[in-house]
Design an enzyme around this catalytic site. Structure first.
Site, PDB file in Angstrom:
ATOM      1  N   HIS A  57      -7.210  -3.734   1.700  1.00 41.96           N
ATOM      2  CA  HIS A  57      -6.640  -2.710   2.580  1.00 41.96           C
ATOM      3  C   HIS A  57      -7.422  -1.400   2.463  1.00 41.96           C
ATOM      4  O   HIS A  57      -7.895  -1.032   1.385  1.00 41.96           O
ATOM      5  CB  HIS A  57      -5.162  -2.489   2.268  1.00 41.96           C
ATOM      6  CG  HIS A  57      -4.305  -3.647   2.698  1.00 41.96           C
ATOM      7  ND1 HIS A  57      -3.028  -3.854   2.224  1.00 41.96           N
ATOM      8  CD2 HIS A  57      -4.541  -4.660   3.574  1.00 41.96           C
ATOM      9  CE1 HIS A  57      -2.522  -4.948   2.774  1.00 41.96           C
ATOM     10  NE2 HIS A  57      -3.407  -5.451   3.595  1.00 41.96           N
ATOM     11  N   ASP A  59      -6.818   1.728   2.309  1.00 41.05           N
ATOM     12  CA  ASP A  59      -6.467   2.800   1.373  1.00 41.05           C
ATOM     13  C   ASP A  59      -6.757   2.422  -0.077  1.00 41.05           C
ATOM     14  O   ASP A  59      -6.438   3.199  -0.994  1.00 41.05           O
ATOM     15  CB  ASP A  59      -4.999   3.226   1.552  1.00 41.05           C
ATOM     16  CG  ASP A  59      -4.008   2.091   1.352  1.00 41.05           C
ATOM     17  OD1 ASP A  59      -4.339   0.934   1.681  1.00 41.05           O
ATOM     18  OD2 ASP A  59      -2.881   2.358   0.882  1.00 41.05           O
ATOM     19  N   HIS A  60      -7.375   1.278  -0.277  1.00 40.28           N
ATOM     20  CA  HIS A  60      -7.799   0.856  -1.610  1.00 40.28           C
ATOM     21  C   HIS A  60      -9.309   0.597  -1.671  1.00 40.28           C
ATOM     22  O   HIS A  60      -9.939   0.888  -2.679  1.00 40.28           O
ATOM     23  CB  HIS A  60      -7.033  -0.398  -2.033  1.00 40.28           C
ATOM     24  CG  HIS A  60      -5.557  -0.203  -2.042  1.00 40.28           C
ATOM     25  ND1 HIS A  60      -4.845   0.146  -3.165  1.00 40.28           N
ATOM     26  CD2 HIS A  60      -4.645  -0.265  -1.041  1.00 40.28           C
ATOM     27  CE1 HIS A  60      -3.566   0.288  -2.859  1.00 40.28           C
ATOM     28  NE2 HIS A  60      -3.423   0.040  -1.574  1.00 40.28           N
ATOM     29  N   ASP A 136      -1.107  -3.408  -5.227  1.00 41.79           N
ATOM     30  CA  ASP A 136       0.119  -3.425  -4.434  1.00 41.79           C
ATOM     31  C   ASP A 136       0.919  -4.708  -4.649  1.00 41.79           C
ATOM     32  O   ASP A 136       1.714  -5.102  -3.792  1.00 41.79           O
ATOM     33  CB  ASP A 136      -0.209  -3.273  -2.946  1.00 41.79           C
ATOM     34  CG  ASP A 136      -0.577  -1.847  -2.564  1.00 41.79           C
ATOM     35  OD1 ASP A 136      -0.665  -0.989  -3.463  1.00 41.79           O
ATOM     36  OD2 ASP A 136      -0.790  -1.599  -1.359  1.00 41.79           O
ATOM     37  N   HIS A 175       0.558   3.025  -6.016  1.00 38.19           N
ATOM     38  CA  HIS A 175       1.285   3.969  -5.152  1.00 38.19           C
ATOM     39  C   HIS A 175       2.406   4.647  -5.929  1.00 38.19           C
ATOM     40  O   HIS A 175       3.000   4.049  -6.829  1.00 38.19           O
ATOM     41  CB  HIS A 175       1.890   3.265  -3.937  1.00 38.19           C
ATOM     42  CG  HIS A 175       0.887   2.873  -2.897  1.00 38.19           C
ATOM     43  ND1 HIS A 175       0.379   3.757  -1.983  1.00 38.19           N
ATOM     44  CD2 HIS A 175       0.299   1.677  -2.643  1.00 38.19           C
ATOM     45  CE1 HIS A 175      -0.479   3.127  -1.185  1.00 38.19           C
ATOM     46  NE2 HIS A 175      -0.547   1.870  -1.578  1.00 38.19           N
TER      47      HIS A 175
END
Length: 259
Positions: A57, A59-60, A136, A175
């Site tokens: 993803h 955002d990683h 996540d 997160h």
């Protein structure tokens, strides 16, 4: 080893792992490379050797290509079933990587959030508590959404791969969802005193603009409903008679929970 959480974007964490004997470092999900490298420079890192990507993803993994530009020769690791940006080394479950003199890294394939999600179990010197970087898959008091997998896969990842790790293992997730996760956990188990205490602590941490990581495997066994789905009281609360069914129902409830 030293570990530094680095807040990124709105609620992400990247991590810097330093082998103190050599000054070499690895970074986990460095979505903001310049910020991560500044922390590395400020803490005497001699060289960043590895990028440990938990999943594909943006955002990683978005920072991987920039890391390769800024740190020539850096190895970018990611799961073999994930299309990870900039990946140079594709990992399978059980693969081992060394960092410097004292740090060892074990790749754990934990599919569900994505097909190729990797958690990294990291050990240093014998007297140090190990750490696991869970991306996540496992959050403090929560778990990731089932974007590319099933409840059966998440049960395997959480309860058969991560839950058996040494209880003192520090849990570093990607997160800052802790306070909301704990409010949901308390909704599921309103009499759970461990959750009540952890929620008060998390509120104080966030009011002080401090992170709520790390947790520990032992703590998650008391506060995380997704890791407690074998418990009869959790199954009864969600109206299901098996651990996998309870996990599926918990995820459905959490996806629709707005409190």
């Amino acid at each position: 080893m030293k570990i530094f959480p680095i807040p990124c974007l709105e609620d992400n964490y990247a991590y810097l792992i330093i082998d103190e004997s050599s000054g070499e470092a690895a970074v986990v999900d460095p979505v903001e490379p310049e910020k991560v490298l500044k922390v590395a420079n400020d803490n005497g890192v001699s060289t960043v050797k590895l990028v440990l990507t938990t999943h594909h993803h943006w955002d990683h993994a978005r920072g991987n290509e920039k890391m390769k530009e800024l740190v020539p020769g850096v190895r970018v690791l990611g799961g073999s079933f994930d299309n990870v940006h900039g990946c140079t080394d594709r990992l399978e479950h059980g693969d081992k990587i060394s960092l410097g003199r004292d740090v060892n890294i074990l790749a754990l394939h934990t599919p569900c959030h994505t097909k190729g999600h990797i958690c990294y179990f990291v050990t240093g010197k014998e007297e140090e508590d190990p750490a696991v970087f869970t991306g996540d898959t496992l959050f403090v008091a929560g778990c990731g959404k089932f974007f590319e997998g099933t409840a059966e896969q998440m049960y395997q990842s959480l309860c058969m791969i991560l839950r058996p790790l040494p209880k003192q293992t520090r849990v570093y997730c990607d997160h800052e969802y802790t306070e909301k996760n704990l409010r949901f956990a308390l909704f599921v188990e309103p009499e759970n005193e461990h959750i009540k205490r952890k929620l008060l602590w998390a509120k104080h941490q966030r009011e002080a603009n401090q992170p709520t990581v790390p947790s520990s495997i032992e703590e998650e066994l008391y506060i995380n409903p997704f890791m407690r789905v074998d418990m009869p009281e959790v199954q009864k609360r969600v109206g299901r008679s098996s651990a996998v069914e309870a996990l599926m129902e918990l995820r459905r409830m959490k996806d629709n929970w707005t409190r």
